[in-house]
Write a protein that holds these residues in place. Structure first.
Motif, PDB file in Angstrom:
ATOM      1  N   LEU A  64       1.019  -1.329  -0.553  1.00  0.00           N
ATOM      2  CA  LEU A  64       0.290   0.021  -0.162  1.00  0.00           C
ATOM      3  C   LEU A  64       0.592   1.593   0.437  1.00  0.00           C
ATOM      4  O   LEU A  64       0.037   2.457   0.012  1.00  0.00           O
ATOM      5  N   GLN A  65       2.143   1.017  -0.392  1.00  0.00           N
ATOM      6  CA  GLN A  65       3.243   2.584  -0.233  1.00  0.00           C
ATOM      7  C   GLN A  65       4.105   2.246  -2.057  1.00  0.00           C
ATOM      8  O   GLN A  65       4.465   1.916  -1.744  1.00  0.00           O
ATOM      9  N   PRO A  66       3.171   2.919  -2.764  1.00  0.00           N
ATOM     10  CA  PRO A  66       3.940   2.620  -4.171  1.00  0.00           C
ATOM     11  C   PRO A  66       5.598   3.405  -3.754  1.00  0.00           C
ATOM     12  O   PRO A  66       5.137   5.198  -3.351  1.00  0.00           O
ATOM     13  N   LEU A  67       6.258   2.701  -4.396  1.00  0.00           N
ATOM     14  CA  LEU A  67       7.442   3.981  -4.822  1.00  0.00           C
ATOM     15  C   LEU A  67       6.737   5.326  -5.752  1.00  0.00           C
ATOM     16  O   LEU A  67       6.567   5.036  -7.481  1.00  0.00           O
ATOM     17  N   ILE A  68       6.879   5.883  -5.351  1.00  0.00           N
ATOM     18  CA  ILE A  68       6.834   7.222  -6.492  1.00  0.00           C
ATOM     19  C   ILE A  68       7.732   8.422  -6.227  1.00  0.00           C
ATOM     20  O   ILE A  68       9.146   8.524  -5.183  1.00  0.00           O
ATOM     21  N   ASP A  69       8.474   9.437  -7.340  1.00  0.00           N
ATOM     22  CA  ASP A  69       9.130  10.210  -7.371  1.00  0.00           C
ATOM     23  C   ASP A  69       9.662  10.751  -6.690  1.00  0.00           C
ATOM     24  O   ASP A  69      11.280  11.010  -6.267  1.00  0.00           O
ATOM     25  N   ASP A  70       8.725  11.743  -6.093  1.00  0.00           N
ATOM     26  CA  ASP A  70       9.063  12.219  -4.166  1.00  0.00           C
ATOM     27  C   ASP A  70       9.491  11.907  -3.380  1.00  0.00           C
ATOM     28  O   ASP A  70      10.358  12.059  -2.678  1.00  0.00           O
ATOM     29  N   ASP A  71       9.431  10.354  -3.127  1.00  0.00           N
ATOM     30  CA  ASP A  71      10.026   9.566  -2.364  1.00  0.00           C
ATOM     31  C   ASP A  71      11.431   9.043  -2.959  1.00  0.00           C
ATOM     32  O   ASP A  71      12.945   8.978  -2.286  1.00  0.00           O
ATOM     33  N   VAL A  72      11.728   8.724  -4.193  1.00  0.00           N
ATOM     34  CA  VAL A  72      12.861   8.632  -5.196  1.00  0.00           C
ATOM     35  C   VAL A  72      13.756  10.681  -4.483  1.00  0.00           C
ATOM     36  O   VAL A  72      15.134   9.700  -4.153  1.00  0.00           O
ATOM     37  N   ALA A  73      13.427  11.222  -4.847  1.00  0.00           N
ATOM     38  CA  ALA A  73      14.165  12.226  -4.512  1.00  0.00           C
ATOM     39  C   ALA A  73      14.315  12.792  -3.436  1.00  0.00           C
ATOM     40  O   ALA A  73      15.502  13.462  -3.479  1.00  0.00           O
ATOM     41  N   ASP A  74      13.585  12.868  -2.354  1.00  0.00           N
ATOM     42  CA  ASP A  74      13.659  12.907  -1.072  1.00  0.00           C
ATOM     43  C   ASP A  74      15.146  12.171  -0.348  1.00  0.00           C
ATOM     44  O   ASP A  74      15.664  12.019   0.790  1.00  0.00           O
ATOM     45  N   ALA A  75      14.592  10.496  -0.595  1.00  0.00           N
ATOM     46  CA  ALA A  75      16.083   9.306  -0.327  1.00  0.00           C
ATOM     47  C   ALA A  75      17.375   9.449  -1.267  1.00  0.00           C
ATOM     48  O   ALA A  75      18.087  10.152  -0.165  1.00  0.00           O
ATOM     49  N   ALA A  76      17.276  10.450  -2.116  1.00  0.00           N
ATOM     50  CA  ALA A  76      18.377  10.249  -3.045  1.00  0.00           C
ATOM     51  C   ALA A  76      19.111  11.965  -2.128  1.00  0.00           C
ATOM     52  O   ALA A  76      20.573  11.766  -2.572  1.00  0.00           O
ATOM     53  N   ALA A  77      17.728  12.900  -1.869  1.00  0.00           N
ATOM     54  CA  ALA A  77      18.797  14.006  -1.604  1.00  0.00           C
ATOM     55  C   ALA A  77      19.368  13.768  -0.387  1.00  0.00           C
ATOM     56  O   ALA A  77      20.831  14.053   0.282  1.00  0.00           O
ATOM     57  N   THR A 138      15.186  13.331 -11.345  1.00  0.00           N
ATOM     58  CA  THR A 138      13.561  13.514 -11.198  1.00  0.00           C
ATOM     59  C   THR A 138      12.579  13.793 -11.017  1.00  0.00           C
ATOM     60  O   THR A 138      11.425  14.039 -11.508  1.00  0.00           O
ATOM     61  N   ARG A 139      13.101  15.342 -10.343  1.00  0.00           N
ATOM     62  CA  ARG A 139      12.644  16.197 -10.418  1.00  0.00           C
ATOM     63  C   ARG A 139      12.221  16.554 -12.046  1.00  0.00           C
ATOM     64  O   ARG A 139      11.149  17.090 -12.387  1.00  0.00           O
ATOM     65  N   ASP A 140      13.206  16.579 -12.517  1.00  0.00           N
ATOM     66  CA  ASP A 140      13.176  16.987 -14.165  1.00  0.00           C
ATOM     67  C   ASP A 140      11.803  16.530 -14.874  1.00  0.00           C
ATOM     68  O   ASP A 140      11.589  17.456 -15.335  1.00  0.00           O
ATOM     69  N   VAL A 141      12.554  14.543 -14.801  1.00  0.00           N
ATOM     70  CA  VAL A 141      10.917  14.398 -15.144  1.00  0.00           C
ATOM     71  C   VAL A 141       9.586  14.419 -14.843  1.00  0.00           C
ATOM     72  O   VAL A 141       8.959  14.780 -15.735  1.00  0.00           O
ATOM     73  N   ARG A 142       9.024  14.653 -13.642  1.00  0.00           N
ATOM     74  CA  ARG A 142       7.760  15.263 -13.423  1.00  0.00           C
ATOM     75  C   ARG A 142       7.265  15.983 -13.971  1.00  0.00           C
ATOM     76  O   ARG A 142       6.849  16.211 -14.330  1.00  0.00           O
ATOM     77  N   ARG A 143       8.445  17.407 -14.072  1.00  0.00           N
ATOM     78  CA  ARG A 143       7.951  18.502 -14.694  1.00  0.00           C
ATOM     79  C   ARG A 143       7.444  17.743 -16.274  1.00  0.00           C
ATOM     80  O   ARG A 143       6.278  18.754 -16.247  1.00  0.00           O
ATOM     81  N   PHE A 144       8.004  16.668 -16.940  1.00  0.00           N
ATOM     82  CA  PHE A 144       7.268  16.663 -18.062  1.00  0.00           C
ATOM     83  C   PHE A 144       6.108  15.654 -18.150  1.00  0.00           C
ATOM     84  O   PHE A 144       5.199  16.154 -19.107  1.00  0.00           O
ATOM     85  N   ASP A 145       5.629  15.896 -16.831  1.00  0.00           N
ATOM     86  CA  ASP A 145       4.143  14.859 -17.220  1.00  0.00           C
ATOM     87  C   ASP A 145       4.218  15.169 -15.385  1.00  0.00           C
ATOM     88  O   ASP A 145       3.713  14.247 -14.343  1.00  0.00           O
ATOM     89  N   PRO A 146       3.057  16.174 -14.711  1.00  0.00           N
ATOM     90  CA  PRO A 146       2.782  16.432 -13.336  1.00  0.00           C
ATOM     91  C   PRO A 146       1.876  15.566 -12.769  1.00  0.00           C
ATOM     92  O   PRO A 146       1.838  15.572 -11.160  1.00  0.00           O
ATOM     93  N   SER A 147       1.451  14.992 -13.221  1.00  0.00           N
ATOM     94  CA  SER A 147       0.198  14.271 -13.109  1.00  0.00           C
ATOM     95  C   SER A 147       0.693  12.768 -13.087  1.00  0.00           C
ATOM     96  O   SER A 147       0.169  11.707 -11.818  1.00  0.00           O
ATOM     97  N   ASN A 148       1.789  12.506 -13.163  1.00  0.00           N
ATOM     98  CA  ASN A 148       2.366  11.505 -13.080  1.00  0.00           C
ATOM     99  C   ASN A 148       3.025  11.445 -11.810  1.00  0.00           C
ATOM    100  O   ASN A 148       4.555  11.595 -12.065  1.00  0.00           O
ATOM    101  N   ARG A 149       2.621  10.459 -10.674  1.00  0.00           N
ATOM    102  CA  ARG A 149       3.522  10.492  -9.253  1.00  0.00           C
ATOM    103  C   ARG A 149       4.670   9.665  -9.498  1.00  0.00           C
ATOM    104  O   ARG A 149       5.535   9.415  -8.275  1.00  0.00           O
ATOM    105  N   ARG A 150       4.782   9.158 -10.376  1.00  0.00           N
ATOM    106  CA  ARG A 150       5.668   8.002 -10.827  1.00  0.00           C
ATOM    107  C   ARG A 150       6.409   8.020 -12.185  1.00  0.00           C
ATOM    108  O   ARG A 150       7.261   6.909 -12.841  1.00  0.00           O
ATOM    109  N   ALA A 151       7.090   9.563 -12.995  1.00  0.00           N
ATOM    110  CA  ALA A 151       7.459   9.075 -14.095  1.00  0.00           C
ATOM    111  C   ALA A 151       9.007   8.898 -14.026  1.00  0.00           C
ATOM    112  O   ALA A 151       9.228   8.273 -15.062  1.00  0.00           O
TER     113      ALA A 151
END
Length: 185
Positions: A64-77, A138-151
């Motif tokens: 119930l906790q899918p991997l999303i871009d915000d988690d990837v960016a936060d973990a990488a940071a 992660t943040r750049d790709v998300r800008r291309f597709d803001p509605s996709n939390r897993r871009a």
């Protein structure tokens, strides 16, 4: 009128060999983004980028906790901040803000430790550069597709697929599908 096509039909073979234009454009865009992400990384940094990317692609998050871009960016940071601190000779473990990102960071730490054993400060600097690049990507790709939390996660999935894992092209055979048919006007 529909014609039953044999599995060796030249038209079906052509459809398999020449994917639709949208698929080709997506692959070209993905490869262009990848080239941009690794544009000025050293060979060691590029290898680490792909190692972390492969780990992210295989990562199995908690139920119930899918991997999303915000988690990837936060973990990488947070891992980048830890590596930056270590490269200066200080040991301080920076923690991500979210529980999901913390769990991902905990998964990536042993991978980075194994990759950097006996590497010292130079590896820490390389790891920090790579992790900051992953955060930025992660943040750049998300800008291309803001509605996709897993871009970004989806991009990694498309880039790491093997040819036999690619989605079937319309008209391709699958074991449990009806035999292919050719429609003749």
């Amino acid at each position: 009128m529909e014609v039953q096509c044999p599995s060796d039909c030249v038209y079906l073979a052509s459809a398999r060999e020449h994917p639709p234009a949208a698929v080709v454009r997506q692959r070209q865009r993905d490869l262009g983004l990848l080239a941009h992400f690794v544009r000025d990384l050293s060979e060691a940094q590029s290898q680490l980028f792909f190692l972390v990317g492969a780990c992210l692609q295989r990562y199995e998050p908690a139920d119930l906790q899918p991997l999303i871009d915000d988690d990837v960016a936060d973990a990488a940071a947070s891992l980048a901040a830890t590596a930056e601190t270590a490269s200066r000779g200080l040991i301080y473990d920076h923690r991500p803000a979210s529980f999901s990102a913390d769990r991902l960071a905990a998964t990536l730490k042993p991978l980075l430790a194994e990759a950097g054993k006996n590497g010292g400060s130079p590896f820490d600097r390389d790891a920090a550069v790579v992790l900051r690049r992953i955060e930025e990507a992660t943040r750049d790709v998300r800008r291309f597709d803001p509605s996709n939390r897993r871009a970004f996660v989806d991009l990694l999935g498309r880039l790491t697929r093997q040819p036999d894992e690619l989605p079937p092209v319309s008209g391709a055979l699958s074991p449990d599908s009806d035999p292919p048919r050719l429609i003749v006007p």
